[in-house]
Design an enzyme around this catalytic site. Sequence first.
Site, PDB file in Angstrom:
ATOM      1  N   LYS A 143       3.681  11.231  -9.126  1.00 16.44           N
ATOM      2  CA  LYS A 143       3.569   9.770  -9.171  1.00 16.44           C
ATOM      3  C   LYS A 143       4.017   9.056  -7.895  1.00 16.44           C
ATOM      4  O   LYS A 143       4.389   7.878  -7.925  1.00 16.44           O
ATOM      5  CB  LYS A 143       4.316   9.172 -10.388  1.00 16.44           C
ATOM      6  N   SER A 198       6.756   4.786 -12.861  1.00 16.94           N
ATOM      7  CA  SER A 198       5.386   5.299 -12.904  1.00 16.94           C
ATOM      8  C   SER A 198       5.318   6.602 -13.709  1.00 16.94           C
ATOM      9  O   SER A 198       4.407   6.807 -14.533  1.00 16.94           O
ATOM     10  CB  SER A 198       4.892   5.528 -11.467  1.00 16.94           C
ATOM     11  N   HIS A 213       2.671  19.616  -6.515  1.00 20.38           N
ATOM     12  CA  HIS A 213       3.912  18.865  -6.727  1.00 20.38           C
ATOM     13  C   HIS A 213       5.116  19.784  -6.566  1.00 20.38           C
ATOM     14  O   HIS A 213       6.236  19.409  -6.924  1.00 20.38           O
ATOM     15  CB  HIS A 213       3.945  18.273  -8.142  1.00 20.38           C
TER      16      HIS A 213
HETATM   17  S1  PPS Z   1      -0.062  12.224  -9.923  1.00 19.33           S
HETATM   18  O1  PPS Z   1      -0.428  12.320 -11.357  1.00 19.33           O
HETATM   19  O2  PPS Z   1       1.291  12.738  -9.678  1.00 19.33           O
HETATM   20  O3  PPS Z   1      -1.043  12.839  -9.042  1.00 19.33           O
HETATM   21  O4  PPS Z   1      -0.004  10.645  -9.650  1.00 19.33           O
HETATM   22  P1  PPS Z   1       0.024   9.960  -8.214  1.00 19.33           P
HETATM   23  O5  PPS Z   1      -1.352   9.805  -7.726  1.00 19.33           O
HETATM   24  O6  PPS Z   1       1.018  10.621  -7.340  1.00 19.33           O
HETATM   25  O7  PPS Z   1       0.648   8.539  -8.525  1.00 19.33           O
HETATM   26  C1  PPS Z   1       0.006   7.560  -9.288  1.00 19.33           C
HETATM   27  C2  PPS Z   1       0.611   6.241  -8.840  1.00 19.33           C
HETATM   28  O8  PPS Z   1       0.033   5.867  -7.588  1.00 19.33           O
HETATM   29  C3  PPS Z   1      -0.633   4.621  -7.755  1.00 19.33           C
HETATM   30  N1  PPS Z   1      -1.807   4.560  -6.883  1.00 19.33           N
HETATM   31  C4  PPS Z   1      -1.952   3.650  -5.916  1.00 19.33           C
HETATM   32  N2  PPS Z   1      -1.131   2.669  -5.486  1.00 19.33           N
HETATM   33  C5  PPS Z   1      -1.585   1.885  -4.482  1.00 19.33           C
HETATM   34  N3  PPS Z   1      -2.785   2.002  -3.920  1.00 19.33           N
HETATM   35  C6  PPS Z   1      -3.645   2.982  -4.316  1.00 19.33           C
HETATM   36  N4  PPS Z   1      -4.837   3.090  -3.742  1.00 19.33           N
HETATM   37  C7  PPS Z   1      -3.220   3.856  -5.359  1.00 19.33           C
HETATM   38  N5  PPS Z   1      -3.799   4.900  -6.009  1.00 19.33           N
HETATM   39  C8  PPS Z   1      -2.913   5.317  -6.932  1.00 19.33           C
HETATM   40  C9  PPS Z   1      -0.977   4.586  -9.233  1.00 19.33           C
HETATM   41  O9  PPS Z   1      -1.292   3.295  -9.644  1.00 19.33           O
HETATM   42  C10 PPS Z   1       0.321   5.116  -9.819  1.00 19.33           C
HETATM   43  O10 PPS Z   1       1.398   4.199  -9.677  1.00 19.33           O
HETATM   44  P2  PPS Z   1       1.827   3.150 -10.809  1.00 19.33           P
HETATM   45  O11 PPS Z   1       3.096   2.536 -10.282  1.00 19.33           O
HETATM   46  O12 PPS Z   1       2.051   3.908 -12.072  1.00 19.33           O
HETATM   47  O13 PPS Z   1       0.715   2.166 -10.877  1.00 19.33           O
END
Ligand code: PPS
Length: 307
Positions: free
Chosen positions: A59, A150, A120
């Site tokens: 996340k 998150s 991860h």
């Molecule tokens: S995972 O399942 O571990 O692969 O998830 P991961 O992609 O690491 O994290 C998901 C969070 O990243 C946010 N996210 C973004 N934020 C800003 N801009 C972009 N383009 C973007 N893409 C993914 C996503 O909304 C999750 O954060 P939260 O705070 O839950 O919204």
Amino acid sequence: MNTMSSCEEAAQDPLPEIRRPRLVPLRGVPLPDIFLQNWEAVEKFQAKPTDLLIATYPKAGTTWMQEIVDFILHDGDPVRCRRADMQSRIPFLEFAYSGHMPSGLDLLAKLASPRVIKTHLPFQLLPKSFLEQKCKMIYCARNGKDNLVSFYHFDLMNKLQPDPGSWEGYFQRYLHGNVSYGLWHDHVKGWWESKERFPILYIFYEDMKEDPRREILKVMTFLRKELPDAAVDNIVHHTSFQSMKGNPMSNYSTVPANIFDTSVSSFMRKGEVGDWKNYFTVAQDEAFEDDYQRRTRGSALRFRTVL
Ligand code: PPS
């Protein structure tokens, strides 16, 4: 080319109810038991020198970085980046689940080089071949408070994670490292300290939010990739939260509904810095800060929790 993803194929089968996994420690790091069935093969994974690894604590902006890297490698072309869903374009190394979904290793075996791989894993659990082959690695880190919020919402909706239970209970478990992949502090510090010895680009989610173009250019420099300004503009646009949220090839909407229950929370939830303020009590904030100071003493690693 078959553009139907493995998850779309799986989605055509009847959807059984999922039994959530338990966490089992692997060399002291709790991991979902479903991932451990494959661990021996993951540990022996043979990386190639051209492989690029994207590593994160869950996340922390993994999918965002995956999309940025895919766009850079495909010259900012949105059509080529829609060739398949994220899980197929950039497989998740240690992912394993027997319920009609290919493992990360299955997907990687079919992928042409140069491959981009997601993990991860904390640095100490990384298969040694990535280091032996001197693979480039990008680590994306997010401040622990937003990361926690998150992760909690993700665990509510993702049936391949243990049930998170109450917010307060989850908060305490996160602080003690009793969540998937263990203690956030150890993860971010382990990769931070390793960047002196290995080719690791360490990027912060908060910096990406502040100035995505600047951080995209850093990734391009690391990958020795030059692109015209118009292509970089395209990358900034197509990797924005709003663009990715609306793109079925990057928003994980191809995952079957018995696994990701989007009626509870969506994968692309908010994408903000500072959302923790909507969830942390004053007491939780104090407890987090005390714990953070204690665990990061002596480290030059710094996070911003607001912009
Ligand atoms: S995972 O399942 O571990 O692969 O998830 P991961 O992609 O690491 O994290 C998901 C969070 O990243 C946010 N996210 C973004 N934020 C800003 N801009 C972009 N383009 C973007 N893409 C993914 C996503 O909304 C999750 O954060 P939260 O705070 O839950 O919204």
